[in-house]
Write a protein that holds these residues in place. Structure first.
Motif, PDB file in Angstrom:
ATOM      1  N   GLU A  95     -22.223  10.330  -9.758  1.00 39.24           N
ATOM      2  CA  GLU A  95     -22.791   9.364  -8.814  1.00 39.24           C
ATOM      3  C   GLU A  95     -23.973   8.770  -9.622  1.00 39.24           C
ATOM      4  O   GLU A  95     -24.864   9.208 -10.231  1.00 39.24           O
ATOM      5  N   TYR A  96     -24.032   7.394  -9.305  1.00 38.46           N
ATOM      6  CA  TYR A  96     -25.128   6.428  -9.662  1.00 38.46           C
ATOM      7  C   TYR A  96     -25.989   5.869  -8.463  1.00 38.46           C
ATOM      8  O   TYR A  96     -25.369   5.697  -7.230  1.00 38.46           O
ATOM      9  N   GLY A  97     -27.135   6.008  -8.636  1.00 40.24           N
ATOM     10  CA  GLY A  97     -28.293   5.522  -7.396  1.00 40.24           C
ATOM     11  C   GLY A  97     -29.287   5.002  -8.005  1.00 40.24           C
ATOM     12  O   GLY A  97     -29.545   4.868  -9.302  1.00 40.24           O
ATOM     13  N   VAL A 111     -14.781  -6.758 -13.341  1.00 40.17           N
ATOM     14  CA  VAL A 111     -15.700  -5.920 -14.614  1.00 40.17           C
ATOM     15  C   VAL A 111     -14.512  -5.071 -15.177  1.00 40.17           C
ATOM     16  O   VAL A 111     -13.819  -4.465 -14.520  1.00 40.17           O
ATOM     17  N   THR A 112     -14.564  -5.015 -16.526  1.00 36.31           N
ATOM     18  CA  THR A 112     -13.933  -3.889 -17.411  1.00 36.31           C
ATOM     19  C   THR A 112     -14.594  -2.540 -17.395  1.00 36.31           C
ATOM     20  O   THR A 112     -15.880  -2.480 -17.043  1.00 36.31           O
ATOM     21  N   GLN A 113     -13.604  -1.522 -17.520  1.00 42.41           N
ATOM     22  CA  GLN A 113     -14.500  -0.127 -17.324  1.00 42.41           C
ATOM     23  C   GLN A 113     -15.363  -0.231 -18.458  1.00 42.41           C
ATOM     24  O   GLN A 113     -16.451   0.424 -18.196  1.00 42.41           O
ATOM     25  N   ARG A 114     -14.928  -0.545 -19.731  1.00 43.61           N
ATOM     26  CA  ARG A 114     -16.123  -0.384 -21.018  1.00 43.61           C
ATOM     27  C   ARG A 114     -17.153  -1.170 -20.596  1.00 43.61           C
ATOM     28  O   ARG A 114     -18.380  -0.517 -20.861  1.00 43.61           O
ATOM     29  N   MET A 115     -17.053  -2.586 -20.049  1.00 41.52           N
ATOM     30  CA  MET A 115     -18.383  -3.324 -19.690  1.00 41.52           C
ATOM     31  C   MET A 115     -19.263  -2.467 -18.376  1.00 41.52           C
ATOM     32  O   MET A 115     -20.428  -2.467 -18.657  1.00 41.52           O
ATOM     33  N   LEU A 116     -18.541  -2.156 -17.414  1.00 43.18           N
ATOM     34  CA  LEU A 116     -19.171  -1.264 -16.495  1.00 43.18           C
ATOM     35  C   LEU A 116     -19.868  -0.095 -16.970  1.00 43.18           C
ATOM     36  O   LEU A 116     -20.974   0.176 -16.665  1.00 43.18           O
ATOM     37  N   THR A 117     -19.319   0.766 -17.945  1.00 42.72           N
ATOM     38  CA  THR A 117     -20.016   1.639 -18.610  1.00 42.72           C
ATOM     39  C   THR A 117     -21.294   1.418 -19.418  1.00 42.72           C
ATOM     40  O   THR A 117     -22.248   2.184 -19.355  1.00 42.72           O
ATOM     41  N   PHE A 165     -18.541   5.921  -9.939  1.00 42.80           N
ATOM     42  CA  PHE A 165     -17.962   5.000 -10.816  1.00 42.80           C
ATOM     43  C   PHE A 165     -16.787   4.215 -10.349  1.00 42.80           C
ATOM     44  O   PHE A 165     -16.973   2.814 -10.242  1.00 42.80           O
ATOM     45  N   ASN A 166     -15.702   4.761  -9.655  1.00 42.74           N
ATOM     46  CA  ASN A 166     -14.649   4.001  -9.172  1.00 42.74           C
ATOM     47  C   ASN A 166     -15.015   3.479  -8.037  1.00 42.74           C
ATOM     48  O   ASN A 166     -14.368   2.245  -8.073  1.00 42.74           O
ATOM     49  N   GLU A 167     -16.338   3.606  -7.159  1.00 42.00           N
ATOM     50  CA  GLU A 167     -16.450   2.907  -6.214  1.00 42.00           C
ATOM     51  C   GLU A 167     -16.983   1.498  -6.573  1.00 42.00           C
ATOM     52  O   GLU A 167     -16.757   0.325  -6.162  1.00 42.00           O
ATOM     53  N   ILE A 168     -17.838   1.603  -7.562  1.00 44.77           N
ATOM     54  CA  ILE A 168     -18.598   0.368  -8.078  1.00 44.77           C
ATOM     55  C   ILE A 168     -17.507  -0.586  -8.701  1.00 44.77           C
ATOM     56  O   ILE A 168     -17.468  -1.786  -8.449  1.00 44.77           O
ATOM     57  N   ARG A 169     -16.609   0.100  -9.555  1.00 44.98           N
ATOM     58  CA  ARG A 169     -15.399  -0.641  -9.952  1.00 44.98           C
ATOM     59  C   ARG A 169     -14.506  -1.168  -9.075  1.00 44.98           C
ATOM     60  O   ARG A 169     -14.405  -2.444  -9.199  1.00 44.98           O
ATOM     61  N   ARG A 170     -14.371  -0.787  -7.901  1.00 43.06           N
ATOM     62  CA  ARG A 170     -13.685  -1.395  -6.983  1.00 43.06           C
ATOM     63  C   ARG A 170     -14.525  -2.483  -6.267  1.00 43.06           C
ATOM     64  O   ARG A 170     -14.001  -3.548  -5.700  1.00 43.06           O
ATOM     65  N   ALA A 171     -15.654  -2.294  -6.009  1.00 38.36           N
ATOM     66  CA  ALA A 171     -16.569  -3.307  -5.637  1.00 38.36           C
ATOM     67  C   ALA A 171     -16.823  -4.442  -6.284  1.00 38.36           C
ATOM     68  O   ALA A 171     -17.127  -5.576  -5.765  1.00 38.36           O
ATOM     69  N   ILE A 172     -16.397  -4.295  -7.578  1.00 36.97           N
ATOM     70  CA  ILE A 172     -16.747  -5.550  -8.765  1.00 36.97           C
ATOM     71  C   ILE A 172     -15.344  -5.382  -9.380  1.00 36.97           C
ATOM     72  O   ILE A 172     -15.305  -5.042 -10.540  1.00 36.97           O
ATOM     73  N   PRO A 173     -14.123  -5.953  -9.040  1.00 29.03           N
ATOM     74  CA  PRO A 173     -13.178  -5.699  -9.327  1.00 29.03           C
ATOM     75  C   PRO A 173     -12.856  -6.544 -10.923  1.00 29.03           C
ATOM     76  O   PRO A 173     -11.746  -6.355 -11.507  1.00 29.03           O
TER      77      PRO A 173
END
Length: 126
Positions: free
Chosen positions: A84-86, A53-59, A43-51
């Protein structure tokens, strides 16, 4: 599965396009899928890749992509929890579409891509 805007998609030749777009509809879904083409991410890797995006929206976007069977969510029973997401096989079929969208964006958006010392692509407005 994504919520259909129509009961049936035989209304016109463009309805198939609408059916396809409903799966990547949303501000971040295409970007998330594009990043997952490189492999599984936490999750946090995705969040770092897309700075942006908010946590809520990413979820929310990840939940929708999982419901549409485009990504998998794997939870490991350990402390602290690891998730992990794939991409699923179905999600992987979007690779040529996402690559074409990226290429079109590079050609027509005025954004120039460069590569930093780690090999990651960074965007600069031209």
């Amino acid at each position: 599965m994504a919520k259909a805007r129509h009961e049936r998609f035989d209304c016109s030749p463009g309805c198939a396009v609408e059916a396809a777009l409903q799966f990547i509809d949303g501000k971040w879904k295409g970007v998330i899928l594009y990043h997952l083409l490189a492999g599984t991410m936490r999750f946090n890797e995705i969040r770092r890749a897309i700075p942006s995006v908010t946590q809520r929206m990413l979820t929310n976007q990840l939940r929708e992509l999982e419901a549409d069977e485009l990504i998998t969510r794997t939870v490991y029973a350990e402390v602290p929890p690891k998730v992990e997401y794939g991409l699923t096989e179905r999600g992987r079929t979007l690779e040529p579409v996402l690559s074409a969208l990226r290429a079109w964006g590079v050609d027509h958006s005025g954004v120039a891509l460069s590569t930093d010392e780690t090999g990651a692509s960074t965007a600069k407005v031209a």
